[in-house]
Scaffold this motif. Structure first.
Motif, mmCIF file in Angstrom:
data_model
loop_
_atom_site.group_PDB
_atom_site.id
_atom_site.type_symbol
_atom_site.label_atom_id
_atom_site.label_comp_id
_atom_site.label_asym_id
_atom_site.label_seq_id
_atom_site.Cartn_x
_atom_site.Cartn_y
_atom_site.Cartn_z
ATOM 1 N N TYR A 84 -32.657 7.075 33.773
ATOM 2 C CA TYR A 84 -31.244 6.832 34.032
ATOM 3 C C TYR A 84 -30.872 5.543 33.312
ATOM 4 C CZ TYR A 84 -31.264 10.337 37.794
ATOM 5 O OH TYR A 84 -31.349 11.497 38.513
ATOM 6 N N LEU A 85 -29.900 5.651 32.406
ATOM 7 C CA LEU A 85 -29.498 4.506 31.588
ATOM 8 C C LEU A 85 -28.109 4.048 32.018
ATOM 9 C CD1 LEU A 85 -30.313 2.733 29.149
ATOM 10 C CD2 LEU A 85 -29.049 4.355 27.693
ATOM 11 N N LYS A 86 -28.014 2.807 32.516
ATOM 12 C CA LYS A 86 -26.739 2.244 32.954
ATOM 13 C C LYS A 86 -26.030 1.644 31.754
ATOM 14 C CE LYS A 86 -24.748 -0.676 36.565
ATOM 15 N NZ LYS A 86 -25.059 -1.608 37.686
ATOM 16 N N THR A 91 -23.532 5.589 34.197
ATOM 17 C CA THR A 91 -24.962 5.901 34.096
ATOM 18 C C THR A 91 -25.163 7.261 33.435
ATOM 19 O OG1 THR A 91 -25.358 4.617 36.101
ATOM 20 C CG2 THR A 91 -27.112 6.078 35.384
ATOM 21 N N VAL A 92 -26.121 7.349 32.531
ATOM 22 C CA VAL A 92 -26.413 8.570 31.781
ATOM 23 C C VAL A 92 -27.843 9.009 32.083
ATOM 24 C CG1 VAL A 92 -26.579 9.607 29.485
ATOM 25 C CG2 VAL A 92 -24.851 7.846 29.936
ATOM 26 N N LYS A 93 -28.021 10.306 32.378
ATOM 27 C CA LYS A 93 -29.366 10.854 32.507
ATOM 28 C C LYS A 93 -29.851 11.195 31.111
ATOM 29 C CE LYS A 93 -32.236 14.256 34.896
ATOM 30 N NZ LYS A 93 -32.289 15.390 35.842
ATOM 31 N N LEU A 94 -30.910 10.514 30.676
ATOM 32 C CA LEU A 94 -31.355 10.596 29.288
ATOM 33 C C LEU A 94 -32.757 11.190 29.206
ATOM 34 C CD1 LEU A 94 -30.555 9.749 26.356
ATOM 35 C CD2 LEU A 94 -31.750 7.594 26.795
ATOM 36 N N TYR A 95 -32.866 12.364 28.599
ATOM 37 C CA TYR A 95 -34.172 12.983 28.358
ATOM 38 C C TYR A 95 -34.782 12.392 27.087
ATOM 39 C CZ TYR A 95 -33.217 16.484 31.931
ATOM 40 O OH TYR A 95 -32.959 17.103 33.123
ATOM 41 N N HIS A 96 -36.086 12.147 27.131
ATOM 42 C CA HIS A 96 -36.710 11.465 25.997
ATOM 43 C C HIS A 96 -38.196 11.802 25.924
ATOM 44 C CE1 HIS A 96 -38.895 8.609 28.580
ATOM 45 N NE2 HIS A 96 -37.813 8.618 29.346
ATOM 46 N N GLN A 97 -38.811 11.373 24.821
ATOM 47 C CA GLN A 97 -40.253 11.493 24.625
ATOM 48 C C GLN A 97 -40.835 10.144 24.199
ATOM 49 O OE1 GLN A 97 -40.604 14.698 21.748
ATOM 50 N NE2 GLN A 97 -40.481 16.258 23.338
ATOM 51 N N GLU A 98 -40.191 9.086 24.644
ATOM 52 C CA GLU A 98 -40.603 7.734 24.285
ATOM 53 C C GLU A 98 -41.262 7.044 25.480
ATOM 54 O OE1 GLU A 98 -40.219 6.662 21.250
ATOM 55 O OE2 GLU A 98 -38.856 8.183 20.442
ATOM 56 N N LEU A 130 -25.944 15.122 40.312
ATOM 57 C CA LEU A 130 -25.780 13.926 39.486
ATOM 58 C C LEU A 130 -24.473 13.203 39.801
ATOM 59 C CD1 LEU A 130 -27.133 15.153 36.028
ATOM 60 C CD2 LEU A 130 -28.279 13.729 37.717
ATOM 61 N N TYR A 131 -23.405 13.955 40.032
ATOM 62 C CA TYR A 131 -22.140 13.329 40.406
ATOM 63 C C TYR A 131 -22.299 12.525 41.695
ATOM 64 C CZ TYR A 131 -19.042 15.561 36.973
ATOM 65 O OH TYR A 131 -18.406 15.928 35.822
ATOM 66 N N GLY A 132 -23.127 13.021 42.608
ATOM 67 C CA GLY A 132 -23.366 12.308 43.860
ATOM 68 C C GLY A 132 -24.027 10.961 43.659
ATOM 69 N N GLN A 133 -24.666 10.769 42.489
ATOM 70 C CA GLN A 133 -25.288 9.484 42.144
ATOM 71 C C GLN A 133 -24.449 8.704 41.128
ATOM 72 O OE1 GLN A 133 -29.764 9.832 41.707
ATOM 73 N NE2 GLN A 133 -29.221 11.978 41.566
ATOM 74 N N LYS A 134 -23.210 9.171 40.926
ATOM 75 C CA LYS A 134 -22.287 8.579 39.955
ATOM 76 C C LYS A 134 -22.849 8.654 38.542
ATOM 77 C CE LYS A 134 -18.675 5.097 39.788
ATOM 78 N NZ LYS A 134 -18.171 3.774 40.228
ATOM 79 N N ILE A 135 -23.440 9.804 38.221
ATOM 80 C CA ILE A 135 -23.934 10.090 36.871
ATOM 81 C C ILE A 135 -23.132 11.265 36.343
ATOM 82 C CG2 ILE A 135 -25.924 10.795 35.488
ATOM 83 C CD1 ILE A 135 -27.689 9.530 37.672
ATOM 84 N N PHE A 136 -22.334 11.030 35.305
ATOM 85 C CA PHE A 136 -21.417 12.051 34.818
ATOM 86 C C PHE A 136 -21.808 12.601 33.448
ATOM 87 C CE2 PHE A 136 -18.707 9.094 37.397
ATOM 88 C CZ PHE A 136 -18.605 9.925 38.503
ATOM 89 N N HIS A 137 -22.915 12.095 32.889
ATOM 90 C CA HIS A 137 -23.335 12.552 31.563
ATOM 91 C C HIS A 137 -24.845 12.799 31.532
ATOM 92 C CE1 HIS A 137 -19.428 11.625 29.792
ATOM 93 N NE2 HIS A 137 -19.471 10.452 30.386
ATOM 94 N N TYR A 280 -16.129 3.641 46.014
ATOM 95 C CA TYR A 280 -17.016 3.435 44.869
ATOM 96 C C TYR A 280 -17.277 4.736 44.132
ATOM 97 C CZ TYR A 280 -21.326 2.470 42.294
ATOM 98 O OH TYR A 280 -22.286 2.374 41.306
ATOM 99 N N ASN A 281 -17.523 5.819 44.879
ATOM 100 C CA ASN A 281 -17.819 7.111 44.259
ATOM 101 C C ASN A 281 -17.468 8.240 45.229
ATOM 102 O OD1 ASN A 281 -18.792 9.260 42.750
ATOM 103 N ND2 ASN A 281 -20.921 8.910 43.304
ATOM 104 N N PRO A 282 -16.305 8.884 45.062
ATOM 105 C CA PRO A 282 -15.918 9.975 45.973
ATOM 106 C C PRO A 282 -16.927 11.124 45.993
ATOM 107 C CG PRO A 282 -14.095 9.356 44.529
ATOM 108 C CD PRO A 282 -15.302 8.644 44.021
ATOM 109 N N TYR A 283 -17.636 11.295 44.870
ATOM 110 C CA TYR A 283 -18.592 12.398 44.773
ATOM 111 C C TYR A 283 -19.870 12.122 45.560
ATOM 112 C CZ TYR A 283 -15.552 13.850 40.944
ATOM 113 O OH TYR A 283 -14.461 14.231 40.196
ATOM 114 N N ILE A 284 -19.939 10.984 46.218
ATOM 115 C CA ILE A 284 -21.137 10.657 47.000
ATOM 116 C C ILE A 284 -21.323 11.634 48.154
ATOM 117 C CG2 ILE A 284 -20.133 9.084 48.717
ATOM 118 C CD1 ILE A 284 -22.541 7.205 48.130
ATOM 119 N N ILE A 285 -20.277 12.387 48.486
ATOM 120 C CA ILE A 285 -20.419 13.404 49.545
ATOM 121 C C ILE A 285 -21.376 14.512 49.123
ATOM 122 C CG2 ILE A 285 -18.153 12.970 50.559
ATOM 123 C CD1 ILE A 285 -17.156 15.461 49.073
#
Length: 662
Positions: A84-86, A91-98, A130-137, A280-285
């Motif tokens: 998770y990259l802030k 915040t973005v959920k980032l898939y990687h091989q690094e 992911l929206y529940g964690q305020k991650i939209f990408h 802070y984040n309505p999607y936290i529900i």
């Protein structure tokens, strides 16, 4: 006063507005009814303050910014496959091989990925999660442009963990709130037993940690100073590890109540935290940790002075357990009380083992005992499968539940309310098992086939093919959760059309984790199952292609006749031509996921189906279904149902009437 003892009323109004804005407009109507209640129960001033908060919340912008091709930020959570990259856009959920670690500052070039929504009923929805964690990408790392490592307190804790894998796993779980794949089986048992909240790092552990630090410091320092240092240490700790909602809730309740107890009570502080979280984040529900942690703490506050408070807390959690798992473990309530003290010592040992590594000897013994306890509980446990409860059922349950609490508090008789709750549980169980309708459901298993036939009034449950997936267990992650979510605890028959992985890959896991009566994977002339009659077609020829060896099944139901063609080709269609002439086909399970090798114009002219079902993955590498086959079906005026576009779909029948649900 407008604030003291009344904050919860404002929080509840704001919650209704959030549910209406994010979940369903029907909650706006509930908000209007609630506003009338506030006006009559309190006063016009309280109503105006609640409306003012709701207006501010409603007008607050919640825009999701577009993801640029190059992003930079700090890694706030890391695992082997993703982090998770802030960043400045969120915040973005980032898939990687690094080799990326927690706390790293990185700059990367990314490729945006789609957030998946659930295509099966009651299934996991990545978007909501992911929206529940305020991650939209979500994105895939193409190029790592810059990386800076920063040593943190998190890394210091990680270095202090044991080298023994078993101990390390539970230290990470209790101290860092992270779960290794090596304890997946243990964690799954805890989840099934509805005990996972006791082991996942939560508010309970913060209270234990607070007591430990405060008591130790109290031996050397004045009481007020030891309390202040304890808050500083815990605050530093929880903000140094990946964010966990339950920890934040527990910490801020402790801190704010200590600071504001002259003016506010615990319920006021709790309500303020709810409102702050929603702003802070309505999607936290959508965040299960938020729902479970906050709701259970609310019940704790309501029942803390009542007799048998642990029972009332457990009773309040039943609808949440049913919503998550669609089943209730019978021993969960008794085991949770017994394990409470064990968990306290287990957690305390994990904490002290960071400072005193010699304690690892005792901790290793504790881990061994715990794993033995889990094995024993798994052996003796029994589940009652219900189904996922409806919104109406949840409303009725909590209406009678809170009415019951009120009557007990007032020392009134509550026998009728107990009977109402028991009746609701019984009705849900009976309705789950004995549906008055039958249903044919094609489960979306990606590139594969999996069709469930549910006969009315519990006459039988038949699964035709299981699908298969190379990257995850389709049975435990898709098929079984769906079966339980609709109240099915046993399959009478599983038919396997042929041995291709995309038709039978999940069979072994299904047999291991679910109750199955009989598997049929070879030709049999016919079988009667309740109101369903299954007849198989057979060619006299022997085929070298496994697809052409598919079992061809003609299923007769009260409202429709369905022809399942497996992956059979045009050659097989020609070879069974005479047998097809005697069949009255309403629904066709299109062969080979709509491949051009089957479903010829001649074949369709023989059977004249009204509905065609196609199990296929979106954007699959085989380019199924063939455009030629789709055009052929459309020219015949056949209704096409396909999992890549419709997701899971149902053909429900009441007697001789049928309806398509998608």
């Amino acid at each position: 006063m407008l604030i003291r003892y009344h904050c919860f009323y404002y929080a509840l109004g704001l919650l209704c507005l959030t549910l209406g804005k994010v979940l369903h407009p029907l909650f706006y109507l509930l908000l209007v009814v609630y506003a009338i209640f506030v006006y009559r129960r309190l006063s016009l001033y309280h109503l105006c303050l609640m409306i003012f908060l709701c207006i501010i919340f409603y007008l607050q912008p919640h825009h999701i910014l577009q993801l640029p091709s190059v992003i930079e930020g700090e890694v706030v959570k890391a695992s082997e496959k993703y982090c998770y990259l802030k960043t400045d856009i969120g915040t973005v959920k980032l898939y990687h091989q690094e080799a990326i670690e927690y706390g790293d500052v990185i700059k990367v070039k990314v490729e945006p990925l789609e957030l998946y929504e659930n295509t099966n009923d009651y299934a996991f929805c990545e978007r909501d999660y992911l929206y529940g964690q305020k991650i939209f990408h979500k994105a895939y790392l193409q190029t790592l442009l810059k990386q800076q490592h920063h040593p943190t307190f998190y890394h210091w804790l990680e270095q202090r963990l044991s080298e023994h894998q078993d101990i390390n796993d539970y230290q990470k779980l209790f101290i860092l709130g992270e779960r290794n794949e090596s304890i997946h089986d243990d964690y799954q048992v805890l989840t099934d037993l509805s005990l996972v909240h006791m082991f996942a790092l939560s508010g309970m552990h913060i209270h234990i940690l607070y007591a430990l630090i405060k008591n130790v410091l109290g031996l050397f320092l004045p009481r007020s100073l030891s309390r202040l240092i304890t808050y500083l240490l815990i605050g530093f700790y929880i903000f140094s590890i990946p964010m966990l909602v339950s920890l934040y809730r527990a910490f801020f309740v402790l801190l704010l109540y200590d600071l504001l107890k002259k003016w506010l009570n615990k319920l006021d502080v709790f309500a303020i935290l709810i409102m702050a979280s929603l702003f802070y984040n309505p999607y936290i529900i959508f965040n299960i940790s938020f729902v479970f942690s906050y709701f259970v703490y609310f019940i704790v506050l309501l029942t803390q002075h009542m007799r048998y408070s642990s029972f009332w807390i457990y009773l309040s959690s039943l609808p949440i357990i049913l919503t998550l798992n669609a089943q209730i473990p019978l021993i969960a309530f008794f085991v949770s009380d017994i394990l409470n003290l064990f968990i306290e010592y287990f957690y305390s040992l994990c904490i002290f083992s960071i400072i005193f590594p010699a304690l690892e000897i005792i901790l290793k013994y504790y881990v061994s005992v715990f794993q033995s306890i889990l094995s024993f509980l798994e052996t003796i446990n029994h589940f009652i499968v219900f189904s996922k409860p409806t919104l109406a059922w949840l409303v009725l349950f909590y209406f009678f539940y809170f009415r019951l609490l009120l009557r007990q508090e007032l020392q009134h008789r509550y026998r009728h309310d107990i009977c109402a709750l028991l009746s609701l549980m019984l009705v849900l169980n009976v309705w789950s098992q004995y549906k008055i309708y039958g249903e044919v459901t094609m489960i979306d298993v990606g590139q594969g086939d999996c069709t469930l036939i549910r006969l009315p009034m519990n006459q039988g449950h038949i699964l035709i093919d299981t699908g298969g997936h190379q990257e995850y267990d389709l049975a435990t992650q898709t098929i079984i959760p769906y079966l339980k979510s609709v109240g099915i605890s046993h399959l009478d028959y599983v038919y396997i059309s042929h041995d291709d992985f995309d038709h039978c890959g999940a069979l072994d896991s299904l047999l291991e984790h679910f109750s199955v009566g009989q598997v049929i994977d070879s030709f049999e002339e016919s079988r009667q199952i309740g109101c369903a009659h299954i007849q198989m077609l057979k060619s006299d020829k022997i085929y070298s292609d496994s697809n052409d060896q598919s079992l061809l099944m003609y299923v007769t139901l009260p409202a429709m006749n369905i022809l399942f063609m497996g992956d059979a080709s045009v050659a097989v269609e020609k070879d069974v031509e005479k047998q097809l002439q005697d069949l009255d086909v309403d629904v066709l399970k299109v062969s080979h996921h709509g491949s051009a090798t089957a479903t010829s114009a001649t074949f369709l002219s023989q059977i004249h189906p009204e509905i065609a079902m196609i199990g296929v993955k979106k954007d699959n590498m085989y380019h199924h279904p063939s455009l030629e086959v789709i055009e052929r079906l459309q020219r015949k005026g056949i209704t096409i149902l396909r999992t890549d576009q419709d997701g899971m779909f149902h053909i429900r029948f009441y007697g001789k009437e049928r309806y398509i649900l998608r």
